[in-house]
Write a protein that holds these residues in place. Structure first.
Motif, PDB file in Angstrom:
ATOM      1  N   LYS A  37      31.686  14.890 -29.397  1.00 56.03           N
ATOM      2  CA  LYS A  37      30.333  14.718 -29.192  1.00 56.03           C
ATOM      3  C   LYS A  37      30.003  13.718 -27.898  1.00 56.03           C
ATOM      4  CE  LYS A  37      28.861  15.532 -33.954  1.00 56.03           C
ATOM      5  NZ  LYS A  37      28.508  14.885 -35.120  1.00 56.03           N
ATOM      6  N   PHE A  38      31.072  12.583 -27.949  1.00 51.79           N
ATOM      7  CA  PHE A  38      31.054  11.715 -27.043  1.00 51.79           C
ATOM      8  C   PHE A  38      31.444  12.143 -25.580  1.00 51.79           C
ATOM      9  CE2 PHE A  38      33.130   8.480 -24.621  1.00 51.79           C
ATOM     10  CZ  PHE A  38      32.055   7.490 -24.281  1.00 51.79           C
ATOM     11  N   PHE A  39      32.370  12.904 -25.478  1.00 53.13           N
ATOM     12  CA  PHE A  39      32.763  13.308 -24.366  1.00 53.13           C
ATOM     13  C   PHE A  39      32.067  14.232 -23.592  1.00 53.13           C
ATOM     14  CE2 PHE A  39      37.308  11.844 -25.222  1.00 53.13           C
ATOM     15  CZ  PHE A  39      37.598  11.086 -24.368  1.00 53.13           C
ATOM     16  N   VAL A  40      31.491  15.344 -24.435  1.00 52.73           N
ATOM     17  CA  VAL A  40      30.703  16.394 -24.191  1.00 52.73           C
ATOM     18  C   VAL A  40      29.196  15.900 -23.759  1.00 52.73           C
ATOM     19  CG1 VAL A  40      29.407  18.351 -24.927  1.00 52.73           C
ATOM     20  CG2 VAL A  40      31.700  18.196 -25.392  1.00 52.73           C
ATOM     21  N   SER A  41      28.851  14.778 -24.232  1.00 54.86           N
ATOM     22  CA  SER A  41      27.615  14.124 -24.112  1.00 54.86           C
ATOM     23  C   SER A  41      27.563  13.569 -22.366  1.00 54.86           C
ATOM     24  CB  SER A  41      27.206  12.693 -24.899  1.00 54.86           C
ATOM     25  OG  SER A  41      27.079  13.336 -26.299  1.00 54.86           O
TER      26      SER A  41
END
Length: 439
Positions: free
Chosen positions: A243-247
């Motif tokens: 979730k963090f990286f894709v954000s």
């Protein structure tokens, strides 16, 4: 006199869709490919992905006319009931036949010779500049030349994987090992494994390995459901780290792709030293050893660690342009979830691919793959023929009201970043929901 043929329905055919019970239909005749998948030159994945289906168009796309004579030994005696051919498929098969009669699949031009000479010239300049130049800037330029050589070598490896670019299969395999393993450090066995799966399952989120880049990239919110990758045999987990990286993927896309070669090195090693059956495993390992001998030695001759790091980074960044191109061809195209179908070949690839518009003078730079749709529809067609058939493909798309997307390199980048940003915003909402919920 009644029809003595034995028939099965499409629903009955679907039941034979496992590795230990695999049937497939080609032109309405049903074949048992259970044992053949172990010997199939293209690997087991393409056949498994189309198991239990009518797959004539896919068979035509990947196989020359000489392959038909080998089918009889796999014939089950059954025919597919209510076998029908759509108008799109009918036109597609007609095109394949016309191209074959015109000899387009055999007319490879002199591109291979030109490419081999160009790559040899680039490698010579790289080695000469590193060993004999006292200029920092010349040595850094050599890093860029090496990256350009890797790009051109990859195109040769790609071509040799789809059709014979040499006079015999033995010489073709030799070129594959030299071009892939020895010069680039990326195994041709790994490329065959992933690339054949990509062609059959183009833009299927759970079947196409070229779209499975979690935790760093997600081209669709459908990947947020932690889909199961049938290719890798594991769950594509959309966890808090993903979730963090894709954000922020629309910001990190270019930096990560510039060094994505490191991941390709890793994927090569993981496959070659896995328990999975690998064709010519020893030859592939020896080729990789050649690369990891000459490349570190060349880098070690640079005078200091600053130059060594910059040389490697520059070579990675330049060849990263090619990795960006591969993403442009598919990231912003239509995606779907589920098993690929064997009877919508033309429609599936028009939806899942994007061409890059460029002048004929730039064809060498893109290796012919700027005509991505044409290549996907006719993967055995030499790259020198792709520009010639492009207008014909466009007309067929227009006739059947199918999309034909050809964008400039700049516009394709814009589409890709927009796609990544949309998914990033959706992931960011989920991320903040989790933070607010759990603190």
């Amino acid at each position: 006199m009644g029809d003595s043929k034995k028939y099965i329905t499409a629903e009955e055919l679907k039941k034979h869709n496992k590795a230990d019970d695999l049937w497939i239909s080609i032109q309405g005749k049903v074949y048992n490919a259970t044992n053949w998948i172990k010997e199939h030159p293209g690997g087991d994945i393409p056949i498994l992905n189309l198991a239990g289906q009518e797959a004539t168009d896919a068979f035509i796309a990947f196989h020359p006319g000489t392959a038909w004579k080998y089918l009889n030994k796999f014939f089950t005696g059954y025919y597919l009931e209510d076998y029908e051919v759509s108008e799109v498929s009918r036109d597609y098969r007609k095109l394949c036949s016309e191209f074959a009669k015109a000899g387009l699949f055999e007319k490879k031009g002199h591109g291979v010779i030109y490419s081999l000479c160009f790559v040899a010239f680039l490698l010579f300049l790289t080695v000469y500049g590193v060993l004999y130049s006292n200029s920092f800037w010349i040595r850094m330029l050599c890093g860029g030349l090496l990256g350009l050589a890797w790009m051109q070598v990859s195109y040769l490896g790609h071509d040799s994987g789809h059709y014979l670019i040499m006079t015999t299969r033995g010489f073709n395999k030799l070129v594959q090992i030299l071009a892939g393993n020895c010069i680039t450090g990326i195994s041709i066995a790994w490329w065959n494994w992933t690339h054949n799966a990509h062609h059959v399952a183009c833009n299927s989120l759970d079947y196409d390995p070229d779209l499975q880049h979690l935790p760093v990239f997600a081209v669709s919110s459908s990947l947020f459901k932690s889909l199961n990758s049938t290719f890798y045999g594991r769950e594509l987990t959309f966890d808090p780290m993903a979730k963090f990286f894709v954000s922020y993927q629309h910001f990190t896309f270019y930096p990560i792709v510039c060094v994505s070669r490191v991941n390709l090195f890793l994927q090569t090693l993981l496959l070659l030293f896995s328990k999975r059956k690998v064709t010519d495993r020893l030859m592939n390992i020896l080729g990789i050893m050649v690369f990891w001998t000459w490349f570190p030695l060349l880098v070690s001759t640079l005078p200091n660690w600053t130059e060594r790091v910059l040389f490697v980074l520059i070579s990675f960044v330049v060849t990263g342009i090619q990795h960006v191109q591969f993403c442009l061809n598919h990231f912003a195209a239509d995606v779907y979830v589920g098993q690929p179908k064997g009877n919508d070949w033309f429609e599936k690839h028009t939806a899942g691919t994007i061409d890059i518009a460029c002048s004929p003078q730039m064809d060498w730079f893109f290796g012919g793959l700027q005509f991505q749709l044409e290549h996907h529809l006719f993967p055995r067609l030499p790259r020198c023929q792709l520009r010639k058939i492009s207008p014909i493909v466009q007309e067929l798309c227009k006739k059947h009201n199918l999309s034909y997307r050809s964008l400039s390199f700049f516009e394709a980048n814009r589409w890709t970043i927009r796609t990544l940003r949309v998914a990033a915003m959706q992931a960011r909402n989920l991320l903040w929901e989790a933070v607010n919920t759990h603190g």
